[in-house]
Write a protein that holds these residues in place. Structure first.
Motif, PDB file in Angstrom:
ATOM      1  N   GLU A 205      70.386  42.187 -99.837  1.00  0.00           N
ATOM      2  CA  GLU A 205      69.449  41.217-100.428  1.00  0.00           C
ATOM      3  C   GLU A 205      68.557  40.624 -99.334  1.00  0.00           C
ATOM      4  OE1 GLU A 205      68.834  40.721-103.668  1.00  0.00           O
ATOM      5  OE2 GLU A 205      70.308  42.239-104.111  1.00  0.00           O
ATOM      6  N   SER A 206      67.300  41.072 -99.339  1.00  0.00           N
ATOM      7  CA  SER A 206      66.405  40.737 -98.233  1.00  0.00           C
ATOM      8  C   SER A 206      66.232  39.230 -97.980  1.00  0.00           C
ATOM      9  CB  SER A 206      65.053  41.425 -98.424  1.00  0.00           C
ATOM     10  OG  SER A 206      64.494  41.123 -99.681  1.00  0.00           O
ATOM     11  N   PRO A 207      66.125  38.372 -99.006  1.00  0.00           N
ATOM     12  CA  PRO A 207      65.997  36.947 -98.681  1.00  0.00           C
ATOM     13  C   PRO A 207      67.255  36.402 -97.999  1.00  0.00           C
ATOM     14  CG  PRO A 207      65.358  37.371-100.954  1.00  0.00           C
ATOM     15  CD  PRO A 207      66.016  38.611-100.454  1.00  0.00           C
TER      16      PRO A 207
ATOM     17  N   TYR B 267      61.196  53.994-114.936  1.00  0.00           N
ATOM     18  CA  TYR B 267      61.354  52.724-115.660  1.00  0.00           C
ATOM     19  C   TYR B 267      60.557  52.645-116.963  1.00  0.00           C
ATOM     20  CZ  TYR B 267      63.669  51.235-111.400  1.00  0.00           C
ATOM     21  OH  TYR B 267      64.536  51.142-110.348  1.00  0.00           O
TER      22      TYR B 267
ATOM     23  N   THR C 136      59.453  49.803 -97.121  1.00  0.00           N
ATOM     24  CA  THR C 136      59.161  49.035 -98.331  1.00  0.00           C
ATOM     25  C   THR C 136      58.878  47.565 -97.988  1.00  0.00           C
ATOM     26  OG1 THR C 136      61.270  48.064 -99.030  1.00  0.00           O
ATOM     27  CG2 THR C 136      60.998  50.435 -99.398  1.00  0.00           C
TER      28      THR C 136
ATOM     29  N   ARG D 180      64.971  56.318-103.138  1.00  0.00           N
ATOM     30  CA  ARG D 180      64.801  57.547-103.918  1.00  0.00           C
ATOM     31  C   ARG D 180      64.698  58.795-103.036  1.00  0.00           C
ATOM     32  NH1 ARG D 180      62.640  53.396-105.996  1.00  0.00           N
ATOM     33  NH2 ARG D 180      60.779  53.622-104.752  1.00  0.00           N
TER      34      ARG D 180
ATOM     35  N   ARG E 168      60.444  45.139 -99.100  1.00  0.00           N
ATOM     36  CA  ARG E 168      61.711  44.419 -98.913  1.00  0.00           C
ATOM     37  C   ARG E 168      62.294  44.717 -97.532  1.00  0.00           C
ATOM     38  NH1 ARG E 168      62.311  45.315-104.178  1.00  0.00           N
ATOM     39  NH2 ARG E 168      61.912  43.576-105.558  1.00  0.00           N
TER      40      ARG E 168
ATOM     41  N   ARG F 198      61.085  42.809 -94.397  1.00  0.00           N
ATOM     42  CA  ARG F 198      61.565  41.431 -94.199  1.00  0.00           C
ATOM     43  C   ARG F 198      62.667  41.377 -93.145  1.00  0.00           C
ATOM     44  NH1 ARG F 198      62.032  40.142-100.722  1.00  0.00           N
ATOM     45  NH2 ARG F 198      59.791  39.888-101.106  1.00  0.00           N
TER      46      ARG F 198
ATOM     47  N   LYS G 244      73.262  50.805-103.762  1.00  0.00           N
ATOM     48  CA  LYS G 244      72.280  51.776-103.254  1.00  0.00           C
ATOM     49  C   LYS G 244      70.870  51.187-103.215  1.00  0.00           C
ATOM     50  CE  LYS G 244      74.166  55.666-105.574  1.00  0.00           C
ATOM     51  NZ  LYS G 244      73.982  57.076-105.918  1.00  0.00           N
ATOM     52  N   LYS G 245      70.765  50.040-102.576  1.00  0.00           N
ATOM     53  CA  LYS G 245      69.477  49.368-102.414  1.00  0.00           C
ATOM     54  C   LYS G 245      69.288  49.033-100.945  1.00  0.00           C
ATOM     55  CE  LYS G 245      68.045  48.294-106.721  1.00  0.00           C
ATOM     56  NZ  LYS G 245      66.674  48.282-107.180  1.00  0.00           N
ATOM     57  N   VAL G 246      68.061  49.129-100.470  1.00  0.00           N
ATOM     58  CA  VAL G 246      67.731  48.693 -99.114  1.00  0.00           C
ATOM     59  C   VAL G 246      66.817  47.468 -99.203  1.00  0.00           C
ATOM     60  CG1 VAL G 246      68.028  50.900 -97.949  1.00  0.00           C
ATOM     61  CG2 VAL G 246      65.828  50.418 -99.060  1.00  0.00           C
ATOM     62  N   PRO G 247      66.874  46.603 -98.168  1.00  0.00           N
ATOM     63  CA  PRO G 247      67.573  46.727 -96.897  1.00  0.00           C
ATOM     64  C   PRO G 247      69.024  46.258 -96.970  1.00  0.00           C
ATOM     65  CG  PRO G 247      66.355  44.666 -96.903  1.00  0.00           C
ATOM     66  CD  PRO G 247      66.055  45.352 -98.214  1.00  0.00           C
TER      67      PRO G 247
ATOM     68  N   TYR H  80      57.577  43.064-108.932  1.00  0.00           N
ATOM     69  CA  TYR H  80      58.540  44.144-109.183  1.00  0.00           C
ATOM     70  C   TYR H  80      58.313  44.778-110.555  1.00  0.00           C
ATOM     71  CZ  TYR H  80      62.826  46.762-108.238  1.00  0.00           C
ATOM     72  OH  TYR H  80      63.732  47.768-107.997  1.00  0.00           O
TER      73      TYR H  80
ATOM     74  N   MET I 128      69.796  57.828 -99.544  1.00  0.00           N
ATOM     75  CA  MET I 128      70.373  56.714-100.308  1.00  0.00           C
ATOM     76  C   MET I 128      71.737  57.096-100.890  1.00  0.00           C
ATOM     77  SD  MET I 128      68.136  54.174-100.207  1.00  0.00           S
ATOM     78  CE  MET I 128      68.106  53.094-101.628  1.00  0.00           C
TER      79      MET I 128
HETATM   80  N1  LIG Z   1      66.757  42.110-104.471  1.00  0.00           N
HETATM   81  C1  LIG Z   1      66.822  43.173-103.500  1.00  0.00           C
HETATM   82  C2  LIG Z   1      66.009  44.333-104.002  1.00  0.00           C
HETATM   83  C3  LIG Z   1      66.214  45.549-103.160  1.00  0.00           C
HETATM   84  C4  LIG Z   1      65.449  46.724-103.724  1.00  0.00           C
HETATM   85  O1  LIG Z   1      65.152  46.810-104.918  1.00  0.00           O
HETATM   86  N2  LIG Z   1      65.138  47.642-102.837  1.00  0.00           N
HETATM   87  C5  LIG Z   1      64.418  48.815-103.261  1.00  0.00           C
HETATM   88  C6  LIG Z   1      63.384  49.162-102.228  1.00  0.00           C
HETATM   89  S1  LIG Z   1      62.178  47.874-102.085  1.00  0.00           S
HETATM   90  C7  LIG Z   1      65.400  49.961-103.385  1.00  0.00           C
HETATM   91  O2  LIG Z   1      66.302  50.080-102.588  1.00  0.00           O
HETATM   92  N3  LIG Z   1      65.215  50.782-104.411  1.00  0.00           N
HETATM   93  C8  LIG Z   1      66.046  51.919-104.632  1.00  0.00           C
HETATM   94  C9  LIG Z   1      66.382  52.082-106.076  1.00  0.00           C
HETATM   95  O3  LIG Z   1      66.118  51.163-106.853  1.00  0.00           O
HETATM   96  O4  LIG Z   1      66.932  53.112-106.390  1.00  0.00           O
HETATM   97  C10 LIG Z   1      66.291  42.684-102.140  1.00  0.00           C
HETATM   98  O5  LIG Z   1      65.447  41.788-102.108  1.00  0.00           O
HETATM   99  O6  LIG Z   1      66.734  43.196-101.109  1.00  0.00           O
END
Ligand SMILES: N[C@@H](CCC(=O)N[C@@H](CS)C(=O)NCC(=O)O)C(=O)O
Length: 210
Positions: free
Chosen positions: A67-69, A126, A12, A37, A14, A17, A53-56, A114, A41
């Motif tokens: 949080e990538s930043p 969504y 992705t 997804r 994100r 980064r 449950k978000k990457v990275p 986004y 995860m």
């Molecule tokens: N603010 C977070 C956003 C992370 C994010 O939304 N990652 C997405 C992939 S780009 C994800 O893990 N999505 C899985 C989901 O929403 O279920 C960041 O910058 O790291």
């Protein structure tokens, strides 16, 4: 602190980064190649380190950070050297770094790209939102248009002639902007060419798409 480093997440805008920052800094690391997804995860080991449950996610010794930043800035703060400095040292230059970081992550990513990601690519999750999509496109183009003179005036990169973490964040957004066929000013296209010509970018693309 052990020196083991692991990035969770691939595929992705994100996740790249984290990979790119590690590569530019010349750091060794392992990858847990989970994608959004997918069943990975929900893996208990992953949920334990990021219940959102978000990457990275980056694990660096005993530190776990999402949080990538924040990951990019953490790596830049901890591992920059005199030869590779991804975040400046002077307070005024750091202010400019964080100004770009906030602009990119809020104005370009969260409120524009986004929205497109959610409602153009993932409407089954969504929902459909055609007005929000049109507004997000127009908003991105207005924001990047307003930023273009600053990008051109700065030098090769956002902070002048030294590549930094905010260039990683910006290019990950421009990659997505291209995919959504958003209009980019000439200055931004030229900037994108400079950034993507870096050997580290090609390596990051490969690391992010194993
Ligand atoms: N603010 C977070 C956003 C992370 C994010 O939304 N990652 C997405 C992939 S780009 C994800 O893990 N999505 C899985 C989901 O929403 O279920 C960041 O910058 O790291």
């Amino acid at each position: 602190m052990t020196d083991k480093r692991t990035v969770w997440g691939v595929g992705t805008s994100r996740t790249i980064r984290a990979h790119w920052a590690l590569i530019e800094l010349g750091l060794d690391y392992e990858t847990q190649p989970i994608r959004p997804r997918t069943p990975g995860m929900d893996d208990a080991a992953f949920v334990a380190i990021n219940p959102r449950k978000k990457v990275p996610v980056l694990q660096d010794g005993t530190l776990t950070i999402s949080e990538s930043p924040a990951i990019v800035s953490y790596l830049a703060e901890r591992y920059s050297t005199d030869t590779t400095r991804l975040i400046p040292e002077a307070i005024e230059d750091r202010a400019r770094y964080f100004e770009w970081q906030s602009f990119i992550t809020m104005e370009l990513d969260a409120t524009s790209l986004y929205v497109l990601r959610r409602h153009v690519d993932l409407p089954s999750i969504y929902g459909e939102a055609s007005v929000a999509v049109d507004t997000a496109r127009a908003y991105f183009e207005r924001m990047i248009g307003a930023a273009a003179p600053d990008v051109a005036a700065g030098g090769q990169y956002l902070l002048g002639d030294t590549f930094s973490g905010v260039d990683i964040l910006m290019q990950s957004c421009l990659f997505f902007a291209e995919r959504y066929k958003l209009d980019l000013p000439r200055e931004i296209i030229d900037y994108r060419e400079r950034v993507t010509a870096r050997p580290g970018y090609a390596k990051a693309l490969a690391a992010n798409n194993p």
